[in-house]
Design a protein around this motif. Sequence first.
Motif, PDB file in Angstrom:
ATOM      1  N   THR A  10      43.809  28.864  39.197  1.00 37.98           N
ATOM      2  CA  THR A  10      42.704  28.370  40.005  1.00 37.98           C
ATOM      3  C   THR A  10      41.946  29.524  40.641  1.00 37.98           C
ATOM      4  OG1 THR A  10      43.912  26.349  40.474  1.00 37.98           O
ATOM      5  CG2 THR A  10      42.086  26.872  41.937  1.00 37.98           C
ATOM      6  N   MET A  11      42.656  30.493  41.205  1.00 31.68           N
ATOM      7  CA  MET A  11      42.002  31.627  41.843  1.00 31.68           C
ATOM      8  C   MET A  11      41.188  32.429  40.833  1.00 31.68           C
ATOM      9  SD  MET A  11      44.926  32.928  44.460  1.00 31.68           S
ATOM     10  CE  MET A  11      43.992  34.362  44.936  1.00 31.68           C
ATOM     11  N   ALA A  12      41.718  32.638  39.659  1.00 28.90           N
ATOM     12  CA  ALA A  12      41.036  33.438  38.647  1.00 28.90           C
ATOM     13  C   ALA A  12      39.760  32.759  38.169  1.00 28.90           C
ATOM     14  CB  ALA A  12      41.969  33.707  37.469  1.00 28.90           C
ATOM     15  N   THR A  13      39.763  31.449  38.091  1.00 31.18           N
ATOM     16  CA  THR A  13      38.599  30.745  37.557  1.00 31.18           C
ATOM     17  C   THR A  13      37.545  30.465  38.623  1.00 31.18           C
ATOM     18  OG1 THR A  13      39.689  28.623  37.841  1.00 31.18           O
ATOM     19  CG2 THR A  13      39.882  29.676  35.675  1.00 31.18           C
ATOM     20  N   THR A  14      37.892  30.627  39.909  1.00 31.29           N
ATOM     21  CA  THR A  14      36.933  30.347  40.963  1.00 31.29           C
ATOM     22  C   THR A  14      36.522  31.609  41.715  1.00 31.29           C
ATOM     23  OG1 THR A  14      38.691  29.855  42.534  1.00 31.29           O
ATOM     24  CG2 THR A  14      37.775  27.991  41.285  1.00 31.29           C
ATOM     25  N   ALA A  15      36.692  32.762  41.128  1.00 33.82           N
ATOM     26  CA  ALA A  15      36.347  34.023  41.786  1.00 33.82           C
ATOM     27  C   ALA A  15      34.865  34.051  42.117  1.00 33.82           C
ATOM     28  CB  ALA A  15      36.709  35.196  40.892  1.00 33.82           C
ATOM     29  N   THR A  16      34.557  34.556  43.304  1.00 33.34           N
ATOM     30  CA  THR A  16      33.172  34.706  43.725  1.00 33.34           C
ATOM     31  C   THR A  16      32.613  35.980  43.116  1.00 33.34           C
ATOM     32  OG1 THR A  16      33.660  33.595  45.804  1.00 33.34           O
ATOM     33  CG2 THR A  16      31.679  34.945  45.732  1.00 33.34           C
ATOM     34  N   HIS A  17      31.403  35.891  42.601  1.00 33.63           N
ATOM     35  CA  HIS A  17      30.739  37.065  42.042  1.00 33.63           C
ATOM     36  C   HIS A  17      29.716  37.583  43.043  1.00 33.63           C
ATOM     37  CE1 HIS A  17      32.642  35.731  38.365  1.00 33.63           C
ATOM     38  NE2 HIS A  17      32.363  36.911  37.857  1.00 33.63           N
ATOM     39  N   TYR A  18      29.671  38.894  43.189  1.00 39.95           N
ATOM     40  CA  TYR A  18      28.769  39.549  44.112  1.00 39.95           C
ATOM     41  C   TYR A  18      27.806  40.442  43.336  1.00 39.95           C
ATOM     42  CZ  TYR A  18      32.225  38.040  47.536  1.00 39.95           C
ATOM     43  OH  TYR A  18      33.067  37.283  48.307  1.00 39.95           O
ATOM     44  N   THR A  19      26.594  40.569  43.846  1.00 36.27           N
ATOM     45  CA  THR A  19      25.563  41.363  43.193  1.00 36.27           C
ATOM     46  C   THR A  19      25.679  42.825  43.590  1.00 36.27           C
ATOM     47  OG1 THR A  19      24.092  39.455  43.300  1.00 36.27           O
ATOM     48  CG2 THR A  19      23.065  41.585  42.892  1.00 36.27           C
ATOM     49  N   VAL A  20      25.576  43.695  42.590  1.00 38.85           N
ATOM     50  CA  VAL A  20      25.523  45.132  42.836  1.00 38.85           C
ATOM     51  C   VAL A  20      24.082  45.462  43.216  1.00 38.85           C
ATOM     52  CG1 VAL A  20      25.798  47.399  41.749  1.00 38.85           C
ATOM     53  CG2 VAL A  20      27.429  45.566  41.253  1.00 38.85           C
ATOM     54  N   ALA A  21      23.906  46.449  44.089  1.00 38.51           N
ATOM     55  CA  ALA A  21      22.576  46.810  44.590  1.00 38.51           C
ATOM     56  C   ALA A  21      21.579  47.003  43.452  1.00 38.51           C
ATOM     57  CB  ALA A  21      22.666  48.073  45.430  1.00 38.51           C
ATOM     58  N   VAL A  48      29.802  41.472  40.133  1.00 34.65           N
ATOM     59  CA  VAL A  48      31.234  41.760  40.017  1.00 34.65           C
ATOM     60  C   VAL A  48      32.047  40.713  40.756  1.00 34.65           C
ATOM     61  CG1 VAL A  48      30.939  44.254  39.739  1.00 34.65           C
ATOM     62  CG2 VAL A  48      31.175  43.309  42.029  1.00 34.65           C
ATOM     63  N   ALA A  49      33.232  40.457  40.258  1.00 33.62           N
ATOM     64  CA  ALA A  49      34.217  39.630  40.954  1.00 33.62           C
ATOM     65  C   ALA A  49      35.187  40.597  41.621  1.00 33.62           C
ATOM     66  CB  ALA A  49      34.950  38.728  39.978  1.00 33.62           C
ATOM     67  N   ILE A  50      35.427  40.426  42.894  1.00 30.43           N
ATOM     68  CA  ILE A  50      36.322  41.315  43.636  1.00 30.43           C
ATOM     69  C   ILE A  50      37.714  40.695  43.681  1.00 30.43           C
ATOM     70  CG2 ILE A  50      36.759  42.433  45.848  1.00 30.43           C
ATOM     71  CD1 ILE A  50      33.716  42.323  46.353  1.00 30.43           C
ATOM     72  N   SER A  51      38.675  41.361  43.052  1.00 29.01           N
ATOM     73  CA  SER A  51      40.061  40.873  43.036  1.00 29.01           C
ATOM     74  C   SER A  51      40.746  41.105  44.374  1.00 29.01           C
ATOM     75  CB  SER A  51      40.868  41.590  41.956  1.00 29.01           C
ATOM     76  OG  SER A  51      40.256  41.461  40.711  1.00 29.01           O
ATOM     77  N   CYS A  52      40.556  42.325  44.903  1.00 28.37           N
ATOM     78  CA  CYS A  52      41.136  42.709  46.175  1.00 28.37           C
ATOM     79  C   CYS A  52      40.365  43.921  46.680  1.00 28.37           C
ATOM     80  CB  CYS A  52      42.625  43.007  46.048  1.00 28.37           C
ATOM     81  SG  CYS A  52      43.035  44.374  44.932  1.00 28.37           S
ATOM     82  N   GLN A  53      40.634  44.317  47.923  1.00 26.52           N
ATOM     83  CA  GLN A  53      39.933  45.455  48.514  1.00 26.52           C
ATOM     84  C   GLN A  53      40.927  46.339  49.242  1.00 26.52           C
ATOM     85  OE1 GLN A  53      37.193  42.776  50.700  1.00 26.52           O
ATOM     86  NE2 GLN A  53      35.544  44.019  49.832  1.00 26.52           N
ATOM     87  N   LYS A  54      40.580  47.641  49.348  1.00 21.94           N
ATOM     88  CA  LYS A  54      41.424  48.572  50.088  1.00 21.94           C
ATOM     89  C   LYS A  54      40.569  49.676  50.675  1.00 21.94           C
ATOM     90  CE  LYS A  54      44.451  50.812  47.673  1.00 21.94           C
ATOM     91  NZ  LYS A  54      45.411  51.280  46.682  1.00 21.94           N
ATOM     92  N   TYR A  55      41.133  50.344  51.674  1.00 23.33           N
ATOM     93  CA  TYR A  55      40.446  51.477  52.272  1.00 23.33           C
ATOM     94  C   TYR A  55      40.580  52.703  51.387  1.00 23.33           C
ATOM     95  CZ  TYR A  55      40.007  48.931  56.682  1.00 23.33           C
ATOM     96  OH  TYR A  55      39.690  48.011  57.658  1.00 23.33           O
TER      97      TYR A  55
END
Length: 96
Positions: A10-21, A48-55
Motif C-alpha cells: 500500500t505504501m509503495a503504490t500510494t507514494a506522493t510525488h514531488y516536483t523538482v525545481a 520524485v517519490a521520496i522514500s525517506c529523508q536524512k540529514y
Amino acid sequence: MSTDENKTTTMATTATHYTVAPGYRVNVRSGPSTQYPIVRALPLGATVAISCQKYGEWISGPYGTTKIWDNIAPGEYISDAYVRTGSDGFVAPRCA
C-alpha cells in the motif's frame, strides 16, 4: 499475504510525488552529500517519490537552504533544496 506485506504494498503504490525545481537537472548522488559520487542526473521537469529523508550536507537551492536529503531510490539521494515539498521539515520517514 501477511498484514506487513499489505502495508508495504500500500505504501509503495500510494507514494506522493514531488516536483523538482523547474529549469534544474539535479544530480542524484549515492549519499547525502556532494562528496558522494553522482549516480545520474534527473531530467528537466522531473518528479520524485521520496522514500525517506536524512540529514546530510547543507545545500542552498531554489527552495531554500537545508541539510535534509531525500532518498528517491535505493542508494539515490538529492538535496531537498531542489524539491518542492511545501515544507521546511521532513515530509517522509527518516532513513535508517
